[in-house]
Design a protein around this motif. Structure first.
Motif, PDB file in Angstrom:
ATOM      1  N   UNK C 195       0.600  -0.901   0.246  1.00  0.00           N
ATOM      2  CA  UNK C 195       0.091  -0.129   0.036  1.00  0.00           C
ATOM      3  C   UNK C 195       0.707   1.354   0.431  1.00  0.00           C
ATOM      4  N   UNK C 201      -2.036   3.998  -8.249  1.00  0.00           N
ATOM      5  CA  UNK C 201      -2.887   2.902  -7.589  1.00  0.00           C
ATOM      6  C   UNK C 201      -3.667   2.364  -7.630  1.00  0.00           C
ATOM      7  N   UNK C 202      -4.720   1.590  -7.051  1.00  0.00           N
ATOM      8  CA  UNK C 202      -6.291   0.860  -7.251  1.00  0.00           C
ATOM      9  C   UNK C 202      -6.525   2.199  -5.998  1.00  0.00           C
ATOM     10  N   UNK C 203      -7.604   2.596  -6.644  1.00  0.00           N
ATOM     11  CA  UNK C 203      -8.109   2.959  -5.849  1.00  0.00           C
ATOM     12  C   UNK C 203      -8.475   4.517  -5.871  1.00  0.00           C
ATOM     13  N   UNK C 204      -7.125   4.562  -6.165  1.00  0.00           N
ATOM     14  CA  UNK C 204      -6.391   5.956  -5.011  1.00  0.00           C
ATOM     15  C   UNK C 204      -7.230   6.901  -4.656  1.00  0.00           C
ATOM     16  N   UNK C 205      -8.015   6.973  -5.769  1.00  0.00           N
ATOM     17  CA  UNK C 205      -8.972   8.612  -5.823  1.00  0.00           C
ATOM     18  C   UNK C 205      -9.448   8.285  -5.095  1.00  0.00           C
ATOM     19  N   UNK C 206     -10.278   7.303  -3.906  1.00  0.00           N
ATOM     20  CA  UNK C 206     -11.122   7.033  -3.182  1.00  0.00           C
ATOM     21  C   UNK C 206     -10.499   7.849  -1.727  1.00  0.00           C
ATOM     22  N   UNK C 207      -9.686   7.191  -1.711  1.00  0.00           N
ATOM     23  CA  UNK C 207      -8.634   7.508  -0.311  1.00  0.00           C
ATOM     24  C   UNK C 207      -8.090   8.917   0.185  1.00  0.00           C
TER      25      UNK C 207
END
Lengths: 218, 242, 207
Positions: C195, C201-207
């Motif tokens: 991580x 990265x995967x779904x980084x936009x959501x973090x």
């Protein structure tokens, strides 16, 4: 491409159930309808074009999930995706193979079933013509639905749910051609529209289906 | 700064947060005004009597049923072209709302049709088209529900939405061809002679505005929920990666 | 030696989650590379990404177009077709010949007219591998090719790979057993994605 077509046809024939199952299902639907609505010849001959079209459509639906599912499970689809033929071509060829093994037998058998339902004399030619013109669209639209659901464990029910609404225009114009033919009316408009839908489906849906397969493979 | 910046999930959460209560209140006000005005302060139609008043629910819900699908189409296209996650999630969020609007339009239509045509259901082109639209919504939502990977689901439902839109339009014309119906002409159109009378017209516009605001508010709330769910998903996935 | 395959700083993902990050490797003519790593470490995902079956989330793969032949756990063998029909199909698809040689290399001549469904698991696997010979492609990307093969068949396979390399081909093989090839090994374990380890990265936009 020819290789793929031949292979699919051979597979359908050898695995059994390709030609036979769809036709048997079509026959059963045709037999059940008089039990449901009663044996009066007048009524049957009036609804015959519609019943035959719905029966053909349902038999077509029966074998749709096999277009891609088996090839997906045994890895063939992965290998085809890395082979030097475009996925759009694979989809089109597989839809054609489905039509040759399912749609075409239905078209040829429809007149026999028409006898069972008292289809009026002039209707036979137009029934066959409308099915011959419309069933390729059914196979192509079905291949699109099969491509969408190929990655799913129990995609069969979802496949029917997705594909049946897409069949509406084809069914409407197809039965209209068959009905007007049976009643001896002018049928230029519906036959042109039916041909239009089929051609549009054949021209455009391979691209959508190939995109769906690529998404499902990754 | 490009307009697409607002499509970043975090930014989206930020700028929509204050918007939701405002839109909700506006929707409630517009709906109350439109419906109360329409129901209690307009005369009965000389031909249709009091049953005409269902128009204040029927027409806006029917409009939103179609507009919701159009919005899903646009959102799906944005997802395909620009791959903004929020866009895909907004399409997902809009589907159940559109479906409910379709059901409302069908039910209010049946209630209206019963005294007018003497039947709850007729295979009239408009009614049939809405039934088909309902089936499209069901298929679209089932597709979202069936696929686990959210990006795969977004891709496949977008393709389905695109193809479905084309076939929905084809079905519309096919159904017209199939049966010329009972349904009256459009209640609203640019052609003034076709329009309903002005007394009904103004409250109807208010009710429509209310439905639009309600739709936007609901889509925002549901999209925000979907974003939170995705965020949770991302956090759990990351935990597992260590 | 010219390089056939060049992978730079590749991040691959499975189910939307990054599994390997920063993978760089290259493969030249006549060279084989053995991928190693524990189960679930992302070998299959890496191979599928290199074969072009799934997109990478970061990095670059440079390869001559249409040079890769991919083979995985699933052989794509049709049980109702005979052995030779299966091979002829693929040779027709790739437009390359060599069906007879392929049968010979994997000692399938005696089984040529038998339906593939009647083969044992090891024989079916041999048929699946013999498909590589009729593709006429220079880079073999193989995922656990020796599963269910006995020792003699493994030697058969190693011989086929050696002949392929000698003819200027290359092979990228994920396997756990020693094939007796003079090949470099590439351990994927150090590239395990963590991580917060990079962009895209995967779904980084959501973090």
């Amino acid at each position: 491409m020819i290789r793929l077509l031949l292979r699919d046809i051979v597979l359908a024939v050898r695995a059994g159930g390709g030609f036979g199952l769809g036709l048997a299902f079509f026959l059963i639907v045709t037999v059940l309808v008089p039990f449901g609505v009663g044996p009066e010849a007048d009524l049957l001959s009036r609804i015959a074009p519609g019943i035959l079209w719905v029966g053909a459509l349902l038999s077509c639906l029966l074998s749709l999930d096999r277009i891609f599912q088996l090839d997906f499970e045994d890895g063939t689809l992965d290998l085809l995706a890395t082979a030097p033929i475009p996925m759009e071509g694979v989809v089109a060829v597989k839809a054609l193979a489905h039509w040759l093994t399912t749609g075409l037998p239905l078209v040829l058998a429809a007149p026999v079933f028409g006898v069972l339902l008292n289809l009026p004399g002039p209707g036979y030619v137009w029934l066959v013509a409308s099915l011959a013109l419309g069933t390729p669209a059914l196979s192509m639209i079905g291949a699109f639905g099969a491509a969408l659901t190929v990655g799913l464990k129990r995609g069969g029910l979802l496949l029917s749910l997705l594909v049946l609404p897409l069949y509406v225009p084809t069914l409407i114009y197809g039965t209209e051609v068959a009905r007007r033919g049976a009643e001896g009316l002018d049928l230029g408009a519906p036959i042109a529209l039916l041909a239009g839908i089929t051609l549009a489906a054949l021209a455009l849906l391979p691209f959508a289906a190939a995109a769906a397969i690529r998404v499902n493979l990754r | 700064m490009s307009i697409w910046e607002y499509a970043n999930p975090l930014k989206f959460m930020g700028w929509t947060a204050p918007l939701v209560p405002v839109l909700s209140v506006l929707a409630a006000v517009a709906l109350s005004v439109g419906l109360i005005w329409g129901y209690f302060f307009t005369p009965d139609d000389y031909r249709m009597g009091a049953s005409v008043k269902i128009i204040y629910i029927h027409v806006p819900s029917a409009m939103m049923a179609i507009n919701a699908w159009a919005m899903m189409l646009v959102a799906s296209l944005i997802w395909i072209v620009r791959r903004h996650h929020v866009s895909a999630l907004a399409a997902k969020a809009a589907a159940p709302i559109g479906m409910v609007m379709t059901v409302i339009a069908l039910i209010t239509g049946a209630i209206w049709g019963q005294p007018m045509w003497g039947t709850w259901w007729a295979w009239d082109p408009r009614l049939t088209s809405f039934l088909i639209l309902f089936l499209f919504y069901i298929g679209y939502m089932a597709m979202w529900a069936a696929i686990e990977n959210p990006d795969t689901a977004a891709d496949l439902t977008s393709v389905l939405c695109l193809v479905g839109s084309v076939f929905a339009i084809l079905s519309r014309y096919a159904v017209n061809f199939w049966n010329q119906g009972l349904h009256q002409g459009a209640s609203l159109s640019m052609d003034a002679e076709e329009n309903v009378a002005d007394v009904f017209w103004v409250p109807l516009l208010v009710a429509i505005a209310g439905f639009v605001l309600l739709f936007v508010a609901l889509v925002l709330v549901r999209t925000r929920t979907e974003i939170r769910a995705r965020r949770l998903h991302a956090i759990v996935a990351r935990e597992r990666m260590g | 030696m010219t390089s056939l395959l060049e992978v730079q700083d590749l991040t691959v993902q499975r189910g939307g989650v990054a599994v390997l990050a920063g993978v760089s490797l290259s493969l030249a003519e006549g060279e084989a590379l053995i991928l190693r790593g524990p189960n679930g470490s992302g070998k299959t995902t890496l191979l599928r990404t290199i074969a072009g079956l799934q997109p990478s989330s970061a990095g670059r793969i440079s390869v001559v177009p249409e040079a890769i032949a991919y083979a995985a756990h699933a052989d794509g063998v049709k049980s109702v077709l005979t052995v030779v029909e299966n091979l002829r199909f693929w040779s027709g698809i790739y437009g390359a010949g060599g069906v007879e040689e392929a049968l010979e290399t994997f000692e399938l001549e005696g089984l040529a007219d038998r339906p593939a469904g009647a083969l044992s698991a090891g024989q079916k696997r041999r048929l699946g591998l013999s498909r590589l010979l009729v593709t006429g492609r220079s880079i073999w990307v193989l995922d656990e090719p020796t599963v269910s093969l006995d020792r003699a068949a493994v030697a058969m396979f190693a011989g086929a790979v050696r002949a392929h390399l000698a003819a200027g081909g290359a092979a990228l093989i994920a396997t756990h057993i020693d094939l007796g090839l003079e090949a470099r090994t590439f351990d994927v374990a150090p590239y395990k994605a963590r991580a917060g380890s990079g962009e895209g990265e995967f779904d980084e936009a959501f973090l």
